[in-house]
Each structure stands twice: as C-alpha cells, then as structure tokens.
Design a protein around this motif. Structure first.
Motif, mmCIF file in Angstrom:
data_model
loop_
_atom_site.group_PDB
_atom_site.id
_atom_site.type_symbol
_atom_site.label_atom_id
_atom_site.label_comp_id
_atom_site.label_asym_id
_atom_site.label_seq_id
_atom_site.Cartn_x
_atom_site.Cartn_y
_atom_site.Cartn_z
ATOM 1 N N LEU A 127 0.836 -1.205 0.000
ATOM 2 C CA LEU A 127 0.000 0.000 0.000
ATOM 3 C C LEU A 127 0.867 1.250 0.000
ATOM 4 N N THR A 128 0.292 2.328 -0.517
ATOM 5 C CA THR A 128 0.962 3.630 -0.457
ATOM 6 C C THR A 128 0.214 4.606 0.463
ATOM 7 N N GLU A 129 -1.028 4.233 0.868
ATOM 8 C CA GLU A 129 -1.830 5.091 1.736
ATOM 9 C C GLU A 129 -2.840 4.252 2.511
ATOM 10 N N ARG A 130 -3.536 4.863 3.419
ATOM 11 C CA ARG A 130 -4.525 4.176 4.239
ATOM 12 C C ARG A 130 -5.677 3.668 3.380
ATOM 13 N N VAL A 131 -6.232 2.494 3.768
ATOM 14 C CA VAL A 131 -7.345 1.918 3.013
ATOM 15 C C VAL A 131 -8.565 2.818 3.168
ATOM 16 N N PHE A 171 -3.808 -2.889 -3.632
ATOM 17 C CA PHE A 171 -2.381 -2.649 -3.353
ATOM 18 C C PHE A 171 -1.736 -2.142 -4.646
ATOM 19 N N ASN A 172 -1.225 -0.937 -4.619
ATOM 20 C CA ASN A 172 -0.722 -0.321 -5.848
ATOM 21 C C ASN A 172 0.794 -0.127 -5.871
ATOM 22 N N LYS A 173 1.478 -0.547 -4.805
ATOM 23 C CA LYS A 173 2.955 -0.504 -4.829
ATOM 24 C C LYS A 173 3.443 -1.886 -5.265
ATOM 25 N N LEU A 221 0.048 -6.559 7.689
ATOM 26 C CA LEU A 221 -0.594 -5.251 7.640
ATOM 27 C C LEU A 221 -0.190 -4.413 8.862
ATOM 28 N N THR A 222 0.074 -3.145 8.603
ATOM 29 C CA THR A 222 0.323 -2.190 9.689
ATOM 30 C C THR A 222 -1.032 -1.667 10.194
ATOM 31 N N VAL A 223 -1.191 -1.689 11.535
ATOM 32 C CA VAL A 223 -2.449 -1.245 12.153
ATOM 33 C C VAL A 223 -2.183 0.058 12.922
ATOM 34 N N TYR A 224 -3.010 1.070 12.568
ATOM 35 C CA TYR A 224 -2.799 2.373 13.214
ATOM 36 C C TYR A 224 -4.132 3.112 13.306
ATOM 37 N N LEU A 225 -4.314 3.827 14.428
ATOM 38 C CA LEU A 225 -5.458 4.698 14.688
ATOM 39 C C LEU A 225 -6.715 3.948 15.124
ATOM 40 N N THR A 226 -6.965 2.752 14.610
ATOM 41 C CA THR A 226 -8.173 2.025 14.986
ATOM 42 C C THR A 226 -7.967 0.530 14.779
ATOM 43 N N GLY A 263 -8.448 -0.055 10.222
ATOM 44 C CA GLY A 263 -7.194 0.526 10.671
ATOM 45 C C GLY A 263 -5.981 0.112 9.847
ATOM 46 N N VAL A 264 -6.172 -0.450 8.639
ATOM 47 C CA VAL A 264 -5.032 -0.807 7.775
ATOM 48 C C VAL A 264 -4.358 0.482 7.336
ATOM 49 N N TYR A 265 -3.027 0.567 7.535
ATOM 50 C CA TYR A 265 -2.339 1.850 7.347
ATOM 51 C C TYR A 265 -1.036 1.635 6.571
ATOM 52 N N ALA A 266 -0.599 2.692 5.906
ATOM 53 C CA ALA A 266 0.692 2.697 5.199
ATOM 54 C C ALA A 266 1.114 4.132 4.965
ATOM 55 N N ASP A 267 2.404 4.382 5.062
ATOM 56 C CA ASP A 267 2.969 5.672 4.693
ATOM 57 C C ASP A 267 4.387 5.446 4.203
ATOM 58 N N ASN A 268 5.206 6.496 4.190
ATOM 59 C CA ASN A 268 6.546 6.349 3.613
ATOM 60 C C ASN A 268 7.502 5.559 4.493
ATOM 61 N N ILE A 269 7.121 5.272 5.755
ATOM 62 C CA ILE A 269 7.988 4.471 6.623
ATOM 63 C C ILE A 269 7.291 3.225 7.180
ATOM 64 N N ASN A 270 6.013 3.053 6.862
ATOM 65 C CA ASN A 270 5.260 1.881 7.311
ATOM 66 C C ASN A 270 4.601 1.212 6.107
ATOM 67 N N ASP A 271 4.759 -0.105 6.002
ATOM 68 C CA ASP A 271 4.221 -0.836 4.859
ATOM 69 C C ASP A 271 3.159 -1.832 5.311
ATOM 70 N N SER A 272 2.187 -2.023 4.423
ATOM 71 C CA SER A 272 1.231 -3.122 4.515
ATOM 72 C C SER A 272 1.336 -3.885 3.196
ATOM 73 N N THR A 273 1.622 -5.213 3.271
ATOM 74 C CA THR A 273 1.950 -5.966 2.055
ATOM 75 C C THR A 273 1.034 -7.181 1.895
ATOM 76 N N PHE A 274 0.963 -7.624 0.629
ATOM 77 C CA PHE A 274 0.170 -8.795 0.243
ATOM 78 C C PHE A 274 0.971 -9.533 -0.826
ATOM 79 N N MET A 275 1.050 -10.853 -0.691
ATOM 80 C CA MET A 275 1.863 -11.623 -1.644
ATOM 81 C C MET A 275 1.245 -13.009 -1.867
#
Length: 244
Positions: free
Chosen positions: A119-123, A132-134, A164-169, A223-235
């Motif tokens: 991810l490049t941003e919050r869901v 997932f666009n990255k 997945l990175t979990v943040y805020l909720t 609460g799935v989250y992503a930014d420039n220092i936190n990643d959420s990935t799928f493979m």
C-alpha cells in the motif's frame, strides 16, 4: 712259323673253325684244350661314350574343366567355447580435445506465477477489495492493481500471505477466494502504538479463480495503514502446478 709250315697251320685252323662252332653249340661249353677255346679270343674292348640327351617332348594340352561337384552336407555346430579371462586394464589415455559447442536445446517449460505488492496510503473503504498499488514483483501480471485481485492463470497449489500495519483504529480483515472468505484476522489497536496484523494460507486454485483481501464488518474496523515508513503488504506464488 713264318714259312710254309706256318701258312698250312693257319689254313687248317680256318677250316676247323666252323666245325668247332657246331660242336660248341651242341655241347654248350668248348673244351679248353681245343684250338677254338676262349683263351684264343681277343682282348675285350673299351666301353663306349654316353650318348647325348634326347630333346624334351612337347607340352600336353589342358584337359576340359570338370563339372562343379555337389555341396556337401553342413557339419554339426560346434560347442561354445569358454569365456576367457578378462585382460588387464590398459593405461589411461590422454584427455581428448573439447568438442564443439552444441546447439541450444529447448528448455522445459517452467510454470511461474507470483506477485508481491504493498500500500501507499490508508485503506479508504471497507467491504471492497483492498487495491495494493505498490509493485514489488508482478512479472507475469497475474495481480491486477486496478481491481486489487489476483487472477489464477495456472491451476495448482498457491501460498498467500499478508502483513498489515495497524494504526489509529482496530482492524478486521479477511482473505477471499471466489466471493467467499477463507481466513480472518483481527487486531485491536493500542493507543499511541503501531500494531501488526498478519495471516497466511495454502489454497488450490483453478484457472479463473480470484483471490483478494478486504476489510469486513461494520463499525470502525478499518485501521489498515501505510505511509513512507510503514508498509502493509500482500503476496502469493505458485508452489506447484496441477499435473497435465
């Protein structure tokens, strides 16, 4: 004996010679005391010389060729001889020269299907596939960034995983296969902290099957989250294809 008396004696001997011959023929052996005895004969002569060799005769002509004879009967097969003792191993030869490079062969077809995205941003929305666009890896383009779904092109057994990175909720997320949830993951967010939610599964897919992730349920569970220092990935990737 050279006078008339000698002449008369010789004449007389000549006249008696035929008569003596007849007597000798009748008796077979003359009387040695008579005037015609062998001791009155002359000395034997010398042997004559060998005659010259005669000429060689002419060569005879070759006779006619005879007819071919009939083939004889085949004799019985002889017994097989015993196997001889193996000979001693000869000395090792020198290495040969390298051969010419062969033509490139046709390699066996290797089935490949794999992807790794982030991810490049919050869901933004729940209950829809997470897009997932990255792109980390998607060489076969079996993952569609526009739909967020993996499309099976090679039937077989696949491995899927997400982190997945979990943040805020809180986060409630599920992995779907053909519009049916397969596994669920829940993470309760802790204040002033960043959590991780993950899951993995092995699935058998047929051609045309789709697999994706999405947030499920009502309420504040996105609460799935992503930014420039936190990643959420799928493979996911193909372990082995079905037998052909």
């Amino acid at each position: 004996m050279r006078g008339p008396a000698g002449f008369l004696l010789c004449s007389l001997l000549l006249l008696l010679a035929p008569h003596c011959t007849e007597i000798a023929a009748e008796d077979g052996q003359p009387d040695p005391k008579t005037a015609c005895a062998n001791w009155m004969g002359g000395a034997p002569g010398y042997p004559g010389h060998n005659g010259l060799p005669g000429r060689d005769g002419k060569d005879g002509k070759d006779g006619l060729k005879g007819e071919k004879g009939e083939q004889g009967a085949q004799g019985p097969k002889g017994d097989q001889g015993e196997i001889g003792i193996p000979g001693r191993e000869g000395p090792r030869g020198f290495p040969g020269y390298p051969g010419q490079k062969g033509e490139k062969g046709e390699g066996a077809f290797v089935h490949r299907s794999a992807f790794s995205v982030g991810l490049t941003e919050r869901v933004p929305h729940p209950n829809v596939p997470i897009r997932f666009n990255k792109i980390f890896y998607n060489e076969q383009s079996h993952y569609d960034t526009s739909t967020g779904k993996f499309l099976c092109n090679i039937p077989g057994t696949y491995y899927f995983a997400y982190h997945l990175t979990v943040y805020l909720t809180d986060v409630k997320v599920s992995l779907y296969k053909k519009d049916k949830a397969v596994i669920f993951t829940y993470d309760q967010f802790q204040e002033n902290n960043v959590d991780q939610a993950s899951g993995s599964v092995l699935l058998h897919l047929s051609t045309g099957d789709e697999v994706w992730l999405q947030v499920y349920g009502e309420g504040n569970n996105n609460g799935v989250y992503a930014d420039n220092i936190n990643d959420s990935t799928f493979m996911g990737f193909l372990l082995y294809p079905d037998p052909e």
